[in-house]
Enzyme design. Sequence first.
Site, PDB file in Angstrom:
ATOM      1  N   ARG A 177       0.819  -1.222   0.000  1.00 28.34           N
ATOM      2  CA  ARG A 177       0.000   0.000   0.000  1.00 28.34           C
ATOM      3  C   ARG A 177       0.853   1.273   0.000  1.00 28.34           C
ATOM      4  O   ARG A 177       0.495   2.270   0.625  1.00 28.34           O
ATOM      5  CB  ARG A 177      -0.983   0.027   1.180  1.00 28.34           C
ATOM      6  CG  ARG A 177      -1.989  -1.101   1.172  1.00 28.34           C
ATOM      7  CD  ARG A 177      -2.967  -1.021  -0.009  1.00 28.34           C
ATOM      8  NE  ARG A 177      -3.750  -2.240  -0.071  1.00 28.34           N
ATOM      9  CZ  ARG A 177      -3.381  -3.323  -0.797  1.00 28.34           C
ATOM     10  NH1 ARG A 177      -2.302  -3.302  -1.570  1.00 28.34           N
ATOM     11  NH2 ARG A 177      -4.118  -4.396  -0.785  1.00 28.34           N
ATOM     12  N   SER A 227     -11.240  -0.609   3.270  1.00 25.64           N
ATOM     13  CA  SER A 227     -10.558  -1.011   4.514  1.00 25.64           C
ATOM     14  C   SER A 227      -9.904   0.211   5.135  1.00 25.64           C
ATOM     15  O   SER A 227      -9.145   0.915   4.474  1.00 25.64           O
ATOM     16  CB  SER A 227      -9.467  -2.045   4.228  1.00 25.64           C
ATOM     17  OG  SER A 227     -10.058  -3.209   3.709  1.00 25.64           O
ATOM     18  N   GLU A 297      -4.997   3.024   6.673  1.00 22.31           N
ATOM     19  CA  GLU A 297      -4.648   2.979   5.249  1.00 22.31           C
ATOM     20  C   GLU A 297      -5.219   4.231   4.578  1.00 22.31           C
ATOM     21  O   GLU A 297      -4.656   4.767   3.652  1.00 22.31           O
ATOM     22  CB  GLU A 297      -5.253   1.720   4.618  1.00 22.31           C
ATOM     23  CG  GLU A 297      -5.060   1.662   3.123  1.00 22.31           C
ATOM     24  CD  GLU A 297      -5.777   0.485   2.478  1.00 22.31           C
ATOM     25  OE1 GLU A 297      -5.689  -0.634   2.999  1.00 22.31           O
ATOM     26  OE2 GLU A 297      -6.438   0.712   1.442  1.00 22.31           O
TER      27      GLU A 297
END
Length: 304
Positions: A177, A227, A297
């Site tokens: 990520r 998420s 995130e």
Amino acid sequence: MKGENWRDALIAEVKPERYRYDEPLAGYTSFRIGGPADLLVEVNTRAELAELVGYCERTGLPWFFLGRGTNVLVDDAGFRGVVLRLGPDFARITAEDHCLRAGAAAPLALVAETAARHGLSGLEFAAGIPGSLGGGIFMNAGSYGGELKDVVVAAEVYQPGTGFASLNREELQFGYRSSILQKTGGILVEALLRLTPGDEAAIRARMKELNAQRRAKQPLEYPSAGSVFKRPEGAFAGKLIEEAGLKGRRIGQAQVSPKHAGFIVNLGGATARDVLALIEEVQTAVFQRTGFRLEPEIRILRRE
Ligand SMILES: Cc1cc2nc3c(=O)[nH]c(=O)nc-3n(C[C@H](O)[C@H](O)[C@H](O)COP(=O)(O)OP(=O)(O)OC[C@H]3O[C@@H](n4cnc5c(N)ncnc54)[C@H](O)[C@@H]3O)c2cc1C
């Protein structure tokens, strides 16, 4: 920045084609949360992009680049400065041999669909990710075993201060990520993706199957940013949150999804304050119970 008339001064000098004063950002995010940006500008050419960012950097105006807004939480007070987006001319997709060349504003789902139409495999995992190609590369978005780093060969990036440059995969420094763009503040405008020839029907069948899995497991009926937390080493955020007894926990109109504890959903009228309070509660509870520190995130855009 800025006297009272900084926006008029910017418009007079940069002359952007499309801009809005005091534009609420909630409508530009999948969370449907966020107050107004002082100025929202959509650029449609590389020259306009360079001129606008150059102006902000020279004059010390805070600016933020927004993609499709599917991985951001915008402050209730909005953003004091310029929010910048890429217009439709940056959303073109063309096929070349076994590659796709696509503008950063192209929706990932459309890039995946175009790949399927040309019988090119490698982007099936991205068909259900709701962001843009640029946001996807910035985040090294991934799912079901695939990540954008697997297919990106090169990218054209505007680097404030130095201008446009082409970066190869190594130079993009992909990680879980993450990419180099998170460190440099570079804006991606176009990318070249290398795919593998495959059978169109099989590619479409796989996309359909993965999207069905998403619908079954994710609370797609509510606004969210996907998420909320990165996957901690050796564990799954959703599982840790569920085990901490927080599935369904609610603050205001923000809720840890009862369907998938890794998601926080907006039940209707949630504020950024609700979401941030819930994030903090989840982080504290999971840390106290397991010792894992959950790291968001999603990108949080706060009022300057
Ligand atoms: C229902 C749902 C499901 C999701 N599923 C997944 C999933 O399976 N896997 C996954 O990885 N993510 C998933 N996401 C998160 C999100 O879709 C991805 O992270 C996506 O890549 C973000 O793209 P965006 O254009 O929306 O970026 P934004 O949210 O607009 O921006 C995110 C960050 O990227 C930066 N950015 C955006 N475009 C550019 C650009 N052109 N150049 C430089 N920086 C840029 C922004 O400045 C910001 O810091 C999901 C989100 C939702 C709502």
